[in-house]
Design a protein around this motif. Structure first.
Motif, short mmCIF file in Angstrom:
data_model
loop_
_atom_site.label_atom_id
_atom_site.label_comp_id
_atom_site.label_asym_id
_atom_site.label_seq_id
_atom_site.Cartn_x
_atom_site.Cartn_y
_atom_site.Cartn_z
N GLY A 77 0.80 -1.22 0.00
CA GLY A 77 0.00 0.00 0.00
C GLY A 77 0.83 1.27 0.00
O GLY A 77 0.29 2.36 0.14
N LEU A 78 2.15 1.12 -0.18
CA LEU A 78 3.05 2.28 -0.16
C LEU A 78 3.71 2.46 -1.51
O LEU A 78 4.13 1.50 -2.16
N HIS A 79 3.83 3.71 -1.93
CA HIS A 79 4.54 4.06 -3.16
C HIS A 79 5.87 4.69 -2.75
O HIS A 79 5.90 5.74 -2.11
N ARG A 80 6.97 4.05 -3.11
CA ARG A 80 8.30 4.51 -2.71
C ARG A 80 8.68 5.76 -3.50
O ARG A 80 8.65 5.77 -4.73
N LEU A 81 9.06 6.82 -2.79
CA LEU A 81 9.43 8.08 -3.42
C LEU A 81 10.94 8.26 -3.53
O LEU A 81 11.41 9.09 -4.31
N VAL A 104 11.46 7.44 1.92
CA VAL A 104 10.20 8.13 2.10
C VAL A 104 9.19 7.47 1.16
O VAL A 104 9.50 7.21 0.00
N TYR A 105 8.01 7.20 1.69
CA TYR A 105 6.94 6.55 0.94
C TYR A 105 5.67 7.38 1.02
O TYR A 105 5.49 8.17 1.94
N MET A 106 4.77 7.18 0.05
CA MET A 106 3.44 7.77 0.12
C MET A 106 2.44 6.63 0.29
O MET A 106 2.50 5.63 -0.42
N ASP A 107 1.54 6.78 1.26
CA ASP A 107 0.47 5.81 1.47
C ASP A 107 -0.55 5.99 0.36
O ASP A 107 -1.14 7.06 0.21
N ALA A 144 10.37 14.01 -6.23
CA ALA A 144 9.51 12.96 -6.78
C ALA A 144 8.03 13.36 -6.77
O ALA A 144 7.27 12.98 -7.64
N LEU A 145 7.64 14.15 -5.78
CA LEU A 145 6.26 14.60 -5.69
C LEU A 145 6.00 15.86 -6.53
O LEU A 145 4.86 16.27 -6.68
N GLY A 146 7.06 16.45 -7.07
CA GLY A 146 6.91 17.64 -7.89
C GLY A 146 6.61 18.90 -7.09
O GLY A 146 6.03 19.85 -7.62
#
Length: 69
Positions: A5-9, A25-28, A66-68
């Motif tokens: 459930g995590l997207h690795r940044l 750092v990951y995004m849920d 990565a998140l812009g």
């Protein structure tokens, strides 16, 4: 929470090759929350259910790129 459930940044896209023991750092993907993996920090005792971690500045900068943001 399952790692699926995590997207690795961090730790990819030109960054250092890290496995599970690297600061990352990951995004849920369920709620967009940010999850930080790093060395445990013992500066003070956080409330129950929380933890303090320390990550290098370059890892946080990589996540922001990565998140812009």
């Amino acid at each position: 929470m399952a790692r699926s459930g995590l997207h690795r940044l961090t730790g990819r896209n030109g960054g250092p090759n890290c496995d599970d023991d690297c600061p990352n750092v990951y995004m849920d993907t369920a709620d967009g929350g940010i999850v930080v993996q790093g060395n445990q920090c013992s500066s003070f005792q956080p409330p129950a259910g929380e933890a303090l971690v320390k990550i290098p500045e370059h890892v946080l900068r990589e996540a922001v790129r990565a998140l812009g943001w």
